[in-house]
Design an enzyme around this catalytic site. Sequence first.
Site, PDB file in Angstrom:
ATOM      1  N   TYR A   1     -15.120  25.741 -68.192  1.00 10.13           N
ATOM      2  CA  TYR A   1     -14.623  26.932 -67.346  1.00 10.13           C
ATOM      3  C   TYR A   1     -15.728  28.102 -67.324  1.00 10.13           C
ATOM      4  O   TYR A   1     -16.118  28.727 -68.098  1.00 10.13           O
ATOM      5  CB  TYR A   1     -13.364  27.493 -67.957  1.00 10.13           C
TER       6      TYR A   1
ATOM      7  N   PRO B   1       2.655  24.575 -67.489  1.00 16.23           N
ATOM      8  CA  PRO B   1       4.128  24.617 -67.608  1.00 16.23           C
ATOM      9  C   PRO B   1       4.563  25.235 -66.554  1.00 16.23           C
ATOM     10  O   PRO B   1       5.965  25.345 -66.343  1.00 16.23           O
ATOM     11  CB  PRO B   1       4.369  25.029 -69.148  1.00 16.23           C
TER      12      PRO B   1
ATOM     13  N   GLY C   1       1.771  28.626 -61.726  1.00 14.75           N
ATOM     14  CA  GLY C   1       2.384  30.181 -60.995  1.00 14.75           C
ATOM     15  C   GLY C   1       3.553  29.903 -60.027  1.00 14.75           C
ATOM     16  O   GLY C   1       4.463  30.723 -60.014  1.00 14.75           O
TER      17      GLY C   1
END
Length: 330
Positions: free
Chosen positions: A58, A219, A223
């Site tokens: 990342y 999960p 968004g």
Amino acid sequence: MERRSLGAAALAVGAVGLGCMPMSWAYAASQQRGDHALRAVQAALDAGVQLIDTADMYGPFTNELLVGRALKGRRAEAFVSTKCGLLVVDQHIVANGRPGYVRRACDASLRRLQTDVIDLYQLHRADPEVPVEETWGAMAELVAAGKVRALGLCAIGARAPRRPGARMHDGTIRQLERMQQVFPVSAVQAELSVWSPQALESLLPWCAARGVGFLAAMPLGNGYLTGTLTPGQGFEPDDLRARHPRFTAEMMAANQPVVVGLRRVAERHGATPAQVALAWALRQGPQVVPVPGTKQERWAVENAGAAGLELTARDLTEIDRLPPARESWD
């Protein structure tokens, strides 16, 4: 916050984690501010969150540096999870599972995170050019050396196989069984949400039968399940959702019934759709730890609050009847 146990190492963490990827990777760069991210991590810790999930890819590397800064003085309160095995080369993502690389990657992550030990070290993706046993064996050596406490596999991005009757995670399970012969798998990270429940078919039952922890990635559906995104809204070109088939204007509109259903349940509890989506994930098993990603303090606190939301049988029935996400190729 309730604590849950991950794998054979029996490492206890708060029931809801924090995914740090959006703070410096994959989402619009114009909305990434280090000061906001630092406050989000601090607020999550204050709310009882322990599992802080990042990866060397990342950024690359900037996410681990940010997490290291955020945890300065509070490292003992956190359960640090990072990953190795993927490199960004000329804007392309390539796998590297060579043992020598794994050892160097771990040392570099320890430096960036400003810590002496990584609580959970995950293989981000297996290298097709290197037997997974070799990669996993090198990672096991890191545990023996005291640099890592437990090992996990990141299975995000699995796609349904073409063979008739085959399940999405069959290949992942075969890989996990090979890895288990070398060193215990403490956790598996894979997508699991109200609109992407495929892990319930075989992967989560496999984990449950073996006492392996399950980190529920995405999960909140990148968004969408928060109810804060509107059909047809634009995304900046560097935002992953600008190219995701679920986030075309047509598909966002088609998937609105999922958000409407979550909002209906949320209103009965004085909660938010996001909290309901996370509470649903928590109800899928005692070894499940959802890891919602955010870069905002407000959402970090809201997500942590989902650990205290008790869904009723009626709630669960309504949620289970919601349609799965439609894709542009459906």
